[in-house]
Scaffold this active site. Structure first.
Site, PDB file in Angstrom:
ATOM      1  N   ILE A  29      42.512  25.993  19.919  1.00  0.00           N
ATOM      2  CA  ILE A  29      41.963  26.556  18.680  1.00  0.00           C
ATOM      3  C   ILE A  29      41.847  28.065  18.794  1.00  0.00           C
ATOM      4  CG2 ILE A  29      39.893  26.512  17.187  1.00  0.00           C
ATOM      5  CD1 ILE A  29      39.999  23.621  17.522  1.00  0.00           C
ATOM      6  N   ALA A 153      38.661  29.586  34.793  1.00  0.00           N
ATOM      7  CA  ALA A 153      37.747  29.632  33.646  1.00  0.00           C
ATOM      8  C   ALA A 153      38.524  30.139  32.433  1.00  0.00           C
ATOM      9  CB  ALA A 153      36.574  30.559  33.962  1.00  0.00           C
ATOM     10  N   TRP A 154      37.837  30.204  31.271  1.00  0.00           N
ATOM     11  CA  TRP A 154      38.558  30.510  30.034  1.00  0.00           C
ATOM     12  C   TRP A 154      38.499  31.979  29.627  1.00  0.00           C
ATOM     13  CZ3 TRP A 154      34.416  32.359  27.580  1.00  0.00           C
ATOM     14  CH2 TRP A 154      33.180  31.710  27.744  1.00  0.00           C
ATOM     15  N   ASN A 155      37.738  32.805  30.351  1.00  0.00           N
ATOM     16  CA  ASN A 155      37.535  34.155  29.812  1.00  0.00           C
ATOM     17  C   ASN A 155      38.699  35.116  30.090  1.00  0.00           C
ATOM     18  OD1 ASN A 155      36.876  34.107  32.522  1.00  0.00           O
ATOM     19  ND2 ASN A 155      35.222  35.603  32.324  1.00  0.00           N
ATOM     20  N   PRO A 179      44.577  25.599  34.244  1.00  0.00           N
ATOM     21  CA  PRO A 179      43.775  26.508  33.423  1.00  0.00           C
ATOM     22  C   PRO A 179      42.609  25.746  32.789  1.00  0.00           C
ATOM     23  CG  PRO A 179      46.069  26.325  32.619  1.00  0.00           C
ATOM     24  CD  PRO A 179      45.853  25.244  33.608  1.00  0.00           C
ATOM     25  N   SER A 180      41.665  26.490  32.221  1.00  0.00           N
ATOM     26  CA  SER A 180      40.621  25.850  31.415  1.00  0.00           C
ATOM     27  C   SER A 180      41.275  25.138  30.239  1.00  0.00           C
ATOM     28  CB  SER A 180      39.662  26.914  30.893  1.00  0.00           C
ATOM     29  OG  SER A 180      38.914  26.399  29.814  1.00  0.00           O
ATOM     30  N   PRO A 233      27.409  25.120  38.591  1.00  0.00           N
ATOM     31  CA  PRO A 233      27.435  23.646  38.708  1.00  0.00           C
ATOM     32  C   PRO A 233      28.836  23.110  39.037  1.00  0.00           C
ATOM     33  CG  PRO A 233      26.198  24.306  36.759  1.00  0.00           C
ATOM     34  CD  PRO A 233      26.812  25.551  37.309  1.00  0.00           C
ATOM     35  N   GLU A 252      34.568  31.652  42.879  1.00  0.00           N
ATOM     36  CA  GLU A 252      34.165  32.797  42.053  1.00  0.00           C
ATOM     37  C   GLU A 252      33.309  32.238  40.930  1.00  0.00           C
ATOM     38  OE1 GLU A 252      34.476  35.851  42.553  1.00  0.00           O
ATOM     39  OE2 GLU A 252      36.017  35.978  44.086  1.00  0.00           O
ATOM     40  N   GLY A 254      29.260  32.064  38.691  1.00  0.00           N
ATOM     41  CA  GLY A 254      28.524  32.816  37.674  1.00  0.00           C
ATOM     42  C   GLY A 254      27.546  33.832  38.250  1.00  0.00           C
ATOM     43  N   CYS A 286      31.799  37.238  34.033  1.00  0.00           N
ATOM     44  CA  CYS A 286      30.900  36.719  35.072  1.00  0.00           C
ATOM     45  C   CYS A 286      30.037  37.802  35.698  1.00  0.00           C
ATOM     46  CB  CYS A 286      31.728  36.045  36.155  1.00  0.00           C
ATOM     47  SG  CYS A 286      33.053  37.118  36.746  1.00  0.00           S
ATOM     48  N   GLU A 383      22.313  32.330  33.135  1.00  0.00           N
ATOM     49  CA  GLU A 383      23.548  32.970  32.692  1.00  0.00           C
ATOM     50  C   GLU A 383      23.834  32.506  31.263  1.00  0.00           C
ATOM     51  OE1 GLU A 383      27.400  31.692  34.249  1.00  0.00           O
ATOM     52  OE2 GLU A 383      27.927  33.801  34.523  1.00  0.00           O
ATOM     53  N   GLU A 460      38.238  37.717  46.156  1.00  0.00           N
ATOM     54  CA  GLU A 460      39.555  37.926  45.571  1.00  0.00           C
ATOM     55  C   GLU A 460      39.860  39.416  45.659  1.00  0.00           C
ATOM     56  OE1 GLU A 460      39.223  35.708  41.714  1.00  0.00           O
ATOM     57  OE2 GLU A 460      40.504  34.294  42.781  1.00  0.00           O
TER      58      GLU A 460
HETATM   59  P1  NDP Z   1      33.417  25.804  34.108  1.00  0.00           P
HETATM   60  O1  NDP Z   1      32.705  25.785  35.400  1.00  0.00           O
HETATM   61  O2  NDP Z   1      32.946  24.929  33.025  1.00  0.00           O
HETATM   62  O3  NDP Z   1      34.967  25.467  34.325  1.00  0.00           O
HETATM   63  C1  NDP Z   1      35.784  26.174  35.215  1.00  0.00           C
HETATM   64  C2  NDP Z   1      37.048  25.364  35.486  1.00  0.00           C
HETATM   65  O4  NDP Z   1      36.708  24.232  36.298  1.00  0.00           O
HETATM   66  C3  NDP Z   1      37.685  24.789  34.227  1.00  0.00           C
HETATM   67  O5  NDP Z   1      39.085  24.785  34.384  1.00  0.00           O
HETATM   68  C4  NDP Z   1      37.124  23.387  34.217  1.00  0.00           C
HETATM   69  O6  NDP Z   1      37.881  22.487  33.458  1.00  0.00           O
HETATM   70  C5  NDP Z   1      37.164  23.037  35.677  1.00  0.00           C
HETATM   71  N1  NDP Z   1      36.266  21.951  36.079  1.00  0.00           N
HETATM   72  C6  NDP Z   1      35.170  21.476  35.450  1.00  0.00           C
HETATM   73  N2  NDP Z   1      34.605  20.481  36.176  1.00  0.00           N
HETATM   74  C7  NDP Z   1      35.362  20.321  37.283  1.00  0.00           C
HETATM   75  C8  NDP Z   1      35.294  19.462  38.432  1.00  0.00           C
HETATM   76  N3  NDP Z   1      34.328  18.566  38.581  1.00  0.00           N
HETATM   77  N4  NDP Z   1      36.252  19.570  39.375  1.00  0.00           N
HETATM   78  C9  NDP Z   1      37.236  20.504  39.264  1.00  0.00           C
HETATM   79  N5  NDP Z   1      37.354  21.331  38.196  1.00  0.00           N
HETATM   80  C10 NDP Z   1      36.423  21.263  37.223  1.00  0.00           C
HETATM   81  O7  NDP Z   1      33.411  27.333  33.674  1.00  0.00           O
HETATM   82  P2  NDP Z   1      33.887  27.947  32.287  1.00  0.00           P
HETATM   83  O8  NDP Z   1      35.333  27.659  32.084  1.00  0.00           O
HETATM   84  O9  NDP Z   1      32.907  27.562  31.248  1.00  0.00           O
HETATM   85  O10 NDP Z   1      33.764  29.512  32.601  1.00  0.00           O
HETATM   86  C11 NDP Z   1      32.569  30.179  32.580  1.00  0.00           C
HETATM   87  C12 NDP Z   1      31.963  30.287  33.962  1.00  0.00           C
HETATM   88  O11 NDP Z   1      32.892  30.870  34.855  1.00  0.00           O
HETATM   89  C13 NDP Z   1      30.753  31.188  33.990  1.00  0.00           C
HETATM   90  O12 NDP Z   1      29.735  30.623  34.782  1.00  0.00           O
HETATM   91  C14 NDP Z   1      31.263  32.443  34.625  1.00  0.00           C
HETATM   92  O13 NDP Z   1      30.279  33.206  35.247  1.00  0.00           O
HETATM   93  C15 NDP Z   1      32.263  31.911  35.582  1.00  0.00           C
HETATM   94  N6  NDP Z   1      33.231  32.960  35.920  1.00  0.00           N
HETATM   95  C16 NDP Z   1      33.195  33.519  37.173  1.00  0.00           C
HETATM   96  C17 NDP Z   1      34.042  34.562  37.494  1.00  0.00           C
HETATM   97  C18 NDP Z   1      34.040  35.165  38.865  1.00  0.00           C
HETATM   98  O14 NDP Z   1      35.059  35.734  39.241  1.00  0.00           O
HETATM   99  N7  NDP Z   1      32.982  35.086  39.643  1.00  0.00           N
HETATM  100  C19 NDP Z   1      34.965  35.121  36.507  1.00  0.00           C
HETATM  101  C20 NDP Z   1      34.951  34.427  35.249  1.00  0.00           C
HETATM  102  C21 NDP Z   1      34.096  33.398  34.973  1.00  0.00           C
HETATM  103  P3  NDP Z   1      37.662  22.397  31.851  1.00  0.00           P
HETATM  104  O15 NDP Z   1      36.761  23.485  31.443  1.00  0.00           O
HETATM  105  O16 NDP Z   1      39.033  22.547  31.336  1.00  0.00           O
HETATM  106  O17 NDP Z   1      37.059  21.079  31.592  1.00  0.00           O
END
Ligand code: NDP
Length: 486
Positions: A29, A153-155, A179-180, A233, A252, A254, A286, A383, A460
Site C-alpha cells: 500500500i 525493518a520497513w523504514n 524485507p519487511s 521484542p 540492530e 530500537g 531507530c 519507543e 554495521e
Molecule cells: P519488527 O521488529 O516488527 O520487524 C522487523 C523484521 O523482523 C520484519 O521483517 C519482520 O517481519 C521480521 N520479524 C518479525 N517477527 C519475527 C520473528 N519472530 N522472527 C524473524 N523475523 C521476524 O520491526 P519494524 O519492521 O516494525 O521496524 C521498526 C523497528 O525497527 C523499531 O523498533 C526500530 O527502532 C527498529 N530499527 C532499528 C534500526 C537499527 O539499525 N538499530 C534501524 C531501523 C529500525 P514483518 O514485519 O514483515 O512481519
C-alpha cells in the site's frame, strides 16, 4: 501513477524472479494515498528451500574468488545504483511513503556507499602472521561464515538491504534477505542490480513474507548467521531462535535516545539537530533522539524556535520534491503513534504543537512536540517510532547524564554545547553505541553503527562490520621436532 511498482514476481532467487501463488497474499500500500501498488505472495517452504539451497551453491564459488574480484562486483553494483538513483528513489518513496526529497539523497545513495566501501576493502581482507618462540609461527585466515540471513525493518528498505549485503558479500558469504512485509519492493531491485554487476545467481536472494518467514530463516540449520534490523521484542525472538543453532547474530534494534542541549549551545544548531533527530523520515528512525533534554534557561527560547521552524514543514505529496514531511508507513503505525499522543496528553505533558491526524486518505499526521515531559511518562519511556518529540527540562550535568542513561535502550545519544571539554566528558558518560556531538543522525558508511544494552549486538558499517561477517581460523606451524612426553 506512472512509475512501475508491481515487480515481475514476489521473490528473486538464483538470478531470477520467481512466483509461488501458494503463498499468503500480500498487498503493498502506498502510505500517502492508501492505494494498492503491488500484489505479492509470501514465501512457501518450497520457495525458502530454493532460496537457501541456491545461496549455498553460489557461496562456495564466490568465497573462492579473491577479495579483489568480489570487490569489483560490489563496486560495479554501486555504480549502477548511482546511475539509477532517481528510479530507485521513486520506488523507495512508493514503498515507504518517505518524501522524494529525502529518498533522492539518503537511500539508494547510502546503499551505493555501502557497496562501494565494502567493495573497496574486500581486497584488503587478510589474516595475520604471528611469530612464536623457537622459530615456530602461526597465521590467521579470515573466512566467511556461509549463508547469512538478513531480515529488514520497513523504514529504510534499500539501505538496510545494502548495509547487510555489502559486508556479507565482501567477506565471501551469500545472503537470503527477507524485507519487511510492509516494504517488500526495494530489496528486489538490489538483487537485480547485483546480478547485473556480475554476482553469481543465488548469491543474494530475496524472499517475501511476514515474521513466520523470518523465523523459519532464523532457525534453518543451513543459515550460519542472522542479521536483523527491527524492534527489541523481535530481536529477543530472533536471538533466541539463533541461539539454538549457536549462530552468529547482528541485532540492530530500537531505541529511546537522549539528545542533550546545554544552555550554551548554538540555538539554531540544537533546534536543527532536534528536528533531524525527530522528524526526518516522519520520525521513523531507530536512532532518533526522542528524549530532548533542554537546560532550563534555554527551554522557552528552544521551544519558540522549534515551533517557528516547524511552521516551514511542507507536509504533502511525497513525490513532490518540495515536500519534506510524508505520511507514516501504514495506517497501523499511524494509529499506534496517535495512541502515544493521547497518552502524552492524558499523563499531563503539554502538547506544544502538532499531533493531529490529517483528514485525507493515507496515514497522515502533523509532527508533535510535547514540553514539560517527565521521565516516568509513557512517551518518555517507550519507543514511539513516529514524529513525536518529548522535551524534558534539566538543571545540571550529573543529573542529565543519570536520567539520560536510565533506560533499557542504548542505541544513540547527542550533546549540543559550545564547551568542548563538557561535550566530550558527557559523551564519555553516556551509555550508547552511536553518539553525536553538535550534530544528530549522521550515518556515513565509514563509521560503525549500532547499539548497546537492549538496542543491539554487533555493528554495521565501518571496518567493525567485517568482524561480524567473518571468522578467523588460526593455524599453528611448528618448524622443529614435536616433543611428546612418551
Ligand atoms: P519488527 O521488529 O516488527 O520487524 C522487523 C523484521 O523482523 C520484519 O521483517 C519482520 O517481519 C521480521 N520479524 C518479525 N517477527 C519475527 C520473528 N519472530 N522472527 C524473524 N523475523 C521476524 O520491526 P519494524 O519492521 O516494525 O521496524 C521498526 C523497528 O525497527 C523499531 O523498533 C526500530 O527502532 C527498529 N530499527 C532499528 C534500526 C537499527 O539499525 N538499530 C534501524 C531501523 C529500525 P514483518 O514485519 O514483515 O512481519
Amino acid at each position: 501513477m506512472t512509475h512501475p511498482t508491481q515487480p515481475e514476481a514476489s521473490h528473486f532467487i538464483d538470478g531470477h524472479y520467481l512466483e509461488d501463488a501458494g503463498g499468503d497474499r500480500m498487498e503493498v500500500i502506498f502510505a500517502a494515498t492508501g492505494a494498492v501498488i503491488a500484489r505479492l505472495h509470501a514465501a512457501t517452504p518450497a520457495i525458502l528451500d530454493r532460496a537457501i539451497d541456491s545461496a549455498l551453491a553460489a557461496q562456495a564459488a564466490w568465497a573462492a574468488l579473491s577479495g579483489m574480484e568480489r570487490g569489483r562486483v560490489l563496486r560495479r553494483a554501486a555504480d549502477i545504483m548511482r546511475a539509477r538513483n532517481r528510479d530507485l528513489s521513486v520506488l523507495e518513496t512508493y514503498d515507504t511513503g518517505k518524501p522524494l526529497q529525502e529518498t533522492l539523497v539518503a537511500d539508494a545513495t547510502s546503499g551505493a556507499d555501502a557497496l562501494e566501501y565494502f567493495g573497496s576493502i574486500a581486497a584488503g581482507l587478510t589474516g595475520a602472521h604471528i611469530p612464536l618462540p623457537g622459530g615456530d609461527w602461526a597465521y590467521t585466515v579470515r573466512e566467511p561464515l556461509g549463508v547469512c540471513a538478513g531480515i529488514g525493518a520497513w523504514n529504510y528498505p534499500t539501505q538496510i538491504a545494502c548495509w547487510k549485503a555489502a559486508p556479507a558479500l565482501a567477506c565471501g558469504n551469500a545472503m537470503v534477505f527477507k524485507p519487511s512485509e510492509l516494504t517488500p519492493l526495494c530489496a528486489l531491485k538490489l538483487a537485480e542490480i547485483l546480478v547485473e554487476a556480475g554476482a553469481p545467481p543465488g548469491l543474494f536472494n530475496v524472499v517475501q513474507g511476514a515474521g513466520a518467514v523470518g523465523s523459519a530463516l532464523t532457525t534453518d540449520p543451513r543459515i550460519a548467521k542472522v542479521s536483523l534490523t527491527g524492534s527489541v521484542p523481535t530481536g529477543r525472538a530472533v536471538y533466541a531462535g539463533a541461539a539454538e543453532g549457536i549462530k552468529h547474530v547482528t541485532m540492530e534494534l530500537g531505541g529511546k535516545s537522549p539528545l542533550i542541549v546545554f544552555d550554551d549551545a548554538r540555538l539554531e544548531d540544537a533546534v536543527g539537530g532536534a528536528i533531524l533527530g525527530n522528524f526526518y523520515s516522519t520520525g521513523q528512525i531507530c536512532s532518533n533522539g526522542t528524549r530532548v533534554f533542554v537546560q532550563r534557561d534555554l527551554k522557552e527560547a528552544f521551544l519558540e524556535r522549534l515551533r517557528a521552524r516547524l511552521q516551514d514543514a511542507v507536509i504533502g505529496d511525497p513525490l513532490d520534491e518540495a515536500t519534506n514531511v510524508g505520511p507514516l508507513v501504514s495506517e497501523g503505525q499511524l494509529e499506534s503513534v496517535l495512541d502515544y499522543v493521547d497518552k502524552g496528553v492524558a499523563e499531563g505533558a503539554r502538547l506544544v504543537c502538532g499531533g493531529a491526524r490529517l483528514d485525507r486518505p493515507g496515514a497522515w499526521m502533523t509532527p508533535a512536540v510535547f514540553a514539560d515531559v517527565t521521565d516516568g511518562m509513557t512517551i518518555a519511556r517507550e519507543e514511539i517510532f513516529g514524529p513525536v518529540m518529548s522535551v524534558l527540562d534539566f538543571d545540571d550535568e550529573d543529573e542529565v547524564v543519570a536520567r539520560a542513561n536510565a533506560t533499557p535502550y542504548g542505541l544513540s545519544a547527542g550533546v549540543f554545547t559550545r564547551d568542548i571539554q563538557r561535550g566530550h566528558r558527557v559523551i564519555g558518560r553516556l551509555q550508547a553505541g552511536t553518539c553525536y556531538l553538535n550534530s544528530y543522525n549522521d550515518a556515513p558508511v565509514e563509521v560503525p553503527f549500532g547499539g548497546t544494552k537492549a538496542s543491539g549486538v554487533g555493528r554495521e558499517n565501518g571496518h567493525a562490520a567485517i568482524a561480524h561477517y567473518s571468522q578467523e581460523k588460526s593455524v599453528y606451524v611448528r618448524m622443529g621436532a614435536v616433543e611428546a612426553p612418551f
